[in-house]
Design a protein around this motif. Structure first.
Motif: not given
Lengths: 407, 407
Positions: A70-71, A74-75, A116
Motif C-alpha cells: 500500500q505504502t 501510493q506514490d 508514508n
C-alpha cells in the motif's frame, strides 16, 4: 557442452557496500533467544527514493507485506524500511495491521520522516502477534550507520547473510547496486521471495523501476524453490535514490539501460542462488539450465520442475545419478517435450542421450556428484528458448529443521 | 466437530478374497536380490472381463503402461494381467515396447489366451531394460492359483501389501470387489497411481465401467500425494467378469448402481489411504477434509495442497502444531478462501478459529499429534462443497530411502 549463459560482463562485482546516501543498522532486542542473533534492522536513504516491490501471491498475505505494498503504491517513493525476524505478523487479523502500522510509525519518527515513506517487513512464525514492547525497544536502539548488520537481522534459519554489490559506470558516474535477502524455507516464490532488498543510487526514469524489478524477479527469485511452499510474507523491495547523479537510465537509452539491467540482474541472480544454496538443510546448490525449448515459459517450467522434485533432490543428496527421476520430472510438466530426443548432462557429463541412458561411467558420475554445485543441463529438442532455475538437495537436516521449527 | 463422511454402509468389508472366476500367483525370479521378495505375478479371469483403466499423465509414459492402454482400448476386454517389480521398463525406447509385448505374449501363451486379452504392468527403476530371460523364467513358474502372492509381487519400497475386499448383495446374488495396489514413492497421481488393480465378478452394463473408474479415481487415488512426483508407470486397471451372475448394474438402475458405487468407492478409498499411510518413510497417515468450499474442485485442491506441503508434513512428523503452515498451504491455492474466517481442527481439536489461533492447549495438541492418524478438518466458509485428500509425514527415512534408492 558449453553453458549458454557465459557472456561478457559490463559490470563489476565489488565487496558489499551501501550505494551513496544509504544508512542502515541491526540490533538484537530479544525477539530471538540467542543474544548473538540480530533480530531487528532498518535501512534509510538520505533522500526519498523511487521504490518498487513484488509481493507474495499467497492469499493469506501478512500485514507488513500488505502495508508495504500500500505504502509503495501510493506514490512509488520510500525513504526507509524497518524489518524484524522471529515473528512474521501473518494471519494476525486486525491487530496485525495495527502493529505493522505502529512499527512503521515508530521507525519513521526515529528517522525523522513521514510514515508514508517507510516500508515494513517481518519474517518468522506465522500466527503470533508482534511483541510491540520489544519492537519499540528495538527501534529506539537503531541508528543511521554505515554497518551491514541489517543483512543479519532479517535471517531466520539461514546459515549466513546473503549480500552482493555490483558497480557500473554511466557517463562517467559510478552507480552501485546492492542487494541482500533472507531465504531458507517456505521458498517457492510465485511473485517474489521471502525478503529481498535491492538498493541503488542510480537515477532511473519515472515509471521504469517497477517493470524492471518485476521482469528480473521472474527470471531470478521466481525460479528458485526449496520446498514448494509459498510464504505469506514474501516481498522484494527495491529503492533507487538517484544520488549517483548519473544520466537518468531509461529503456529508450539502449546501452545504459542494458548495462544497468545486466548489473541489476547479476544482483538478483546472486541473491536467488544464495537462497537456493542455503535452503534449509541444504548441502548442495542445484542449477538447472534448459535449452532448445519451444518457449521461454516451457524452459522455465521444466527447470523449476526438476529443482522442485523431492525425488531428484534426495537422489542428489545421496550422490546417485538416478536420471529417471529427472526425466519423470520433465514429463510431469505440460511443456513441449520431444520424448524420444531429450538429453541431459550433469556437470557437463552426458547422462541421458536422446531419451536413452548415455552409457556413462557410474564411478566418474559419482565423483561429479560429490561437487557442492550440481549443474543439470537439459536439451528438449523442441525449439530455441532457454530457461534456468535453482534449488538444493533434500536432506535429513531439512526434516530436522522443519520438524522442530517452533521448539 | 463431526466428520461429514460418516454414512450408513450398504456394503460389507470382508477378508481379502478373489471374486468368482479369478486366479492369480506370485513368484520370486531374481529381479530383486532378496529371495523373500516376490518380484513377478499375474492375475487371470476364467472368462474375458470388461476392462477399464486410468494411466499416468506423465509425458514419458512407460512401455507397459502404453501397451496396456492400447490393449484395453481395443475392445475394453481383458482376461489377464502380468506384472513385475524392480525394473519399470520406462524411458527404454523401442526396445521397451518390444520387451513389453514379449512379456504380454509369454503370459498369454501360458494362460492359453490371446495376447490381446493380457495387460502388462511394470514398476521399479526408470531407464533400465527388462531382463527378458528372468521375465521368461518368471512366467514359466507362474500358475493359476487361489493365493494372493501377486499382491506382494508388485511392491517396491512398500512395507506391506495393500488389499481390500468388499461385498454387496444385488438381487440375491453376492458381488465381490477386490483391490490391491502398490505405492510408496513418486506418488502424486494426476490420473491414477503407481499400480492399482480392482477386480470384481459383477456384471456391469456396457460402457459404464470406464466412467465409474475414472470418477472414483478422481476422488481417491488422484487425491493422495507422498512427494509431489508423478510416476511414468502409473496405472489403475479394473476388471469385471460378470461371474456373480447379478442383474447387470447400470446407472439407470439407481439403487443397485449406488450400492455398487459405494462398495467400489470403499475399495479405492482404502487402497488410496494405504498408499498414503505407507508412503516412503512415513510414520503417520494424514487425512485432510475440507468443507464449506465454493466448489468440490476448490475443496479437493485445498485438501491436496495441505497434504502436499513439505513443511506441514515435516511439522506433523515433529508432532508440532505449526498451524501457520496449514494456513500458508491453503493460501497458496487459487481456491475461493474467506481469509478472515477460515477455521482448522486437528483430530477434532480447534486449531485455528476464524483465521486466529484457537487458544489451544499445546500439551493437549502435542498429545493428539502422537496419534498414527492425523485428521485435519478445514472450514473455508465459502460455500457448501467438500473434498478430501490423504498423505503422510515427511521423515528422515524418506530422505534415506530416496538418497540410496538404486544402491
Amino acid at each position: 557442452m558449453q553453458s549458454f549463459l557465459e557472456e561478457t560482463k559490463t559490470y563489476q562485482e565489488v565487496p558489499f557496500t551501501w550505494p551513496k546516501g544509504y544508512k542502515a543498522d541491526g540490533v538484537h532486542v530479544g525477539l530471538r533467544k540467542n543474544p548473538n542473533k540480530k533480530d531487528m534492522g532498518w535501512l534509510y536513504s538520505e533522500v526519498p527514493a523511487q521504490a518498487a516491490g513484488t509481493y507474495t501471491t499467497n492469499q493469506f498475505q501478512a500485514a507488513p507485506t500488505k502495508l508495504t505494498k500500500q505504502t509503495i503504491n501510493q506514490d512509488h517513493l520510500l525513504q526507509g524500511m524497518v524489518m524484524n525476524t522471529a515473528v512474521a505478523n501473518s494471519v494476525t487479523g486486525e491487530q496485525g495491521m495495527i502493529d505493522a502500522k505502529k512499527m512503521q510509525k515508530l521507525a519513521a519518527d526515529k528517522m525523522g520522516i513521514d510514515a508514508n515513506l517507510v516500508g515494513v517487513a517481518s519474517t518468522g512464525v506465522i500466527g503470533e502477534n508482534l511483541p510491540m514492547d520489544l519492537i519499540q525497544k528495538g527501534v529506539s536502539q537503531l541508528e543511521l550507520l554505515d554497518n551491514d548488520l541489517v543483512t543479519e537481522a532479517i535471517l531466520t534459519t539461514d546459515t549466513h547473510p546473503k549480500t552482493i554489490s555490483t558497480q557500473i559506470e554511466i557517463d562517467g558516474k559510478t552507480v552501485t547496486i546492492s542487494g541482500f535477502c533472507k531465504g531458507s524455507g517456505m521458498i517457492h516464490p510465485k511473485m517474489a521471495t521471502m525478503l529481498g532488498f535491492v538498493v541503488t543510487d542510480a537515477k532511473i526514469a519515472d515509471g521504469q523501476l517497477q517493470p524492471m524489478l518485476s521482469q528480473q524477479v521472474d527470471k531470478t527469485f521466481n525460479q528458485i524453490t526449496v520446498d514448494g511452499d509459498t510464504s505469506t510474507n514474501d516481498m522484494v523491495v527495491t529503492l533507487a535514490n538517484g544520488m549517483a547523479d548519473n544520466t537518468s537510465i531509461s529503456i529508450d537509452d539502449g546501452d545504459n539501460f542494458e548495462k544497468f539491467t545486466d548489473a541489476y540482474n547479476a544482483v538478483l541472480t546472486k541473491l536467488a542462488q544464495d537462497i537456493a544454496e542455503d535452503g534449509e538443510g541444504s548441502t548442495k546448490l542445484v542449477e538447472v539450465n534448459v535449452e532448445n525449448a519451444a518457449t521461454h515459459a516451457d524452459a522455465q517450467k521444466v527447470a523449476k520442475a526438476i529443482v522442485g522434485s523431492n525425488l531428484v533432490k534426495a537422489a542428489i543428496f545421496g550422490e546417485d545419478a538416478n536420471w529417471g527421476r529427472i526425466i519423470a520430472a520433465i514429463g510431469q510438466t505440460d511443456a513441449v517435450v520431444d520424448i524420444d530426443h531429450t538429453s541431459v548432462w550433469l556437470n557437463d557429463l552426458p547422462l541421458v542421450d536422446n531419451s536413452h541412458s548415455a552409457d556413462f561411467d557410474e564411478t566418474v558420475m559419482k565423483e561429479a556428484l560429490t561437487d557442492k554445485k550440481i549443474t543439470v543441463l537439459v536439451d528438449l529438442n523442441s525449439g530455441t528458448a532457454t530457461g534456468q532455475a535453482w534449488g538444493c538437495d533434500l536432506t535429513y537436516n531439512y526434516v530436522r529443521i522443519n520438524a522442530t521449527y517452533r521448539s
